[in-house]
Design a protein around this motif. Structure first.
Motif, short mmCIF file in Angstrom:
data_model
loop_
_atom_site.label_atom_id
_atom_site.label_comp_id
_atom_site.label_asym_id
_atom_site.label_seq_id
_atom_site.Cartn_x
_atom_site.Cartn_y
_atom_site.Cartn_z
N THR A 44 -18.17 5.81 -10.14
CA THR A 44 -17.80 5.98 -8.74
C THR A 44 -17.08 4.72 -8.29
OG1 THR A 44 -19.71 7.41 -8.28
CG2 THR A 44 -18.67 6.32 -6.39
N LEU B 40 -14.88 3.03 -5.17
CA LEU B 40 -14.66 3.17 -3.74
C LEU B 40 -13.60 2.16 -3.30
CD1 LEU B 40 -18.47 3.07 -3.00
CD2 LEU B 40 -17.09 5.15 -3.12
N ARG C 13 -2.46 5.40 -6.62
CA ARG C 13 -3.56 6.31 -6.94
C ARG C 13 -3.47 6.91 -8.34
NH1 ARG C 13 -6.46 10.56 -2.87
NH2 ARG C 13 -8.16 11.13 -4.29
N GLU D 132 -6.68 6.57 -10.73
CA GLU D 132 -7.41 7.75 -11.19
C GLU D 132 -7.68 7.70 -12.70
OE1 GLU D 132 -8.73 10.20 -9.59
OE2 GLU D 132 -7.78 10.33 -7.61
N THR E 49 -12.46 8.98 -10.72
CA THR E 49 -12.08 9.57 -9.45
C THR E 49 -12.01 8.49 -8.39
OG1 THR E 49 -13.17 11.64 -10.03
CG2 THR E 49 -12.69 11.28 -7.70
N SER F 179 -11.85 7.21 -4.59
CA SER F 179 -12.21 7.61 -3.23
C SER F 179 -11.83 6.50 -2.26
CB SER F 179 -13.71 7.88 -3.13
OG SER F 179 -14.10 8.93 -3.99
N VAL G 45 -12.26 4.84 1.29
CA VAL G 45 -13.33 4.90 2.29
C VAL G 45 -12.96 4.28 3.64
CG1 VAL G 45 -15.13 5.00 0.54
CG2 VAL G 45 -14.40 2.77 1.41
N CYS H 230 -19.31 -0.21 1.89
CA CYS H 230 -19.76 1.07 1.35
C CYS H 230 -20.50 0.87 0.03
CB CYS H 230 -18.56 1.99 1.17
SG CYS H 230 -19.00 3.70 0.78
#
Length: 204
Positions: A42, A44, A56, A60, A64, A66, A68, A78
């Motif tokens: 994960t 962020l 991006r 990627e 993935t 993300s 925030v 976060c």
């Protein structure tokens, strides 16, 4: 930066990057090294939305991606909030196990009941988040007036614990202030407003 750091670190670095005429993109990492490059990681991101959009496809490749928030410290906050959630849950469990073991209670049997209780918390995450966002605090399973004596009892029970009382003294202070203000019928989520320094009286 692609690492776990503090909000202050992120703000200082972002300012330095800005003075150099570049865009700042920070990332919080919720993964072990071997997870990078897989969907298990994960990551962020926070800071420049344009830099995130532009890069991006490369990001990627790590996992993935993300985004925030646009504040320089968004990813760091976060990231640490999620780590804090894990610590709070894990230490809460350890504190409970320490307490029941000290009373000679079957820890294995207690663990089965604890699993159910923790499941209630996980199952209500989205509802609780909505209450915080909307500043609407239904009583739920118990009102603040009902929580108040139980908090006193828990603080007494946890006195002398090797890992503390979990910050219950501050929670008790907030709940007592709300009850004294005539809001004893609201739910525990209302305590977050007092903790954040918001007015005790409800909006509107």
């Amino acid at each position: 930066m692609l690492c776990t750091g503090t909000a202050a670190d992120a703000r200082r670095t972002a300012e330095r990057v800005r003075r150099l005429g570049a865009e700042y993109l920070d990332a919080g990492v919720q993964a072990s090294p071997e997870m990078i490059g897989t969907s298990a990681a994960t990551l962020l991101y926070g800071g420049s939305a344009e830099a995130f959009r532009r890069h991006r496809p490369v990001l990627e490749l790590l996992s993935t991606a993300s985004f925030v928030g646009t504040a320089p410290e968004a990813a760091a906050v976060c990231d640490l909030a999620l780590f804090g959630l894990w610590y709070d849950a894990q230490l809460g469990l350890l504190r409970a196990l320490e307490t029941v073991a000290g009373a000679g209670i079957d820890v294995s049997a207690f663990a089965a009941t604890a699993t159910t209780r923790l499941g209630h918390v996980v199952g209500s995450v989205h509802d609780t988040a909505s209450e915080v966002l909307e500043r609407s605090y239904p009583a739920g399973p118990a009102s603040l007036a009902e929580h108040l004596p139980l908090l006193h009892q828990l603080i007494d029970l946890r006195a002398g614990s090797a890992i503390g009382d979990g910050g219950l003294a501050s929670v008790l202070e907030n709940v007592a202030a709300l009850v004294a203000d005539g809001r004893g019928g609201e739910g525990l989520t209302a305590a977050v407003g007092v903790a954040a320094g918001r007015p005790v009286t409800p909006p509107g």
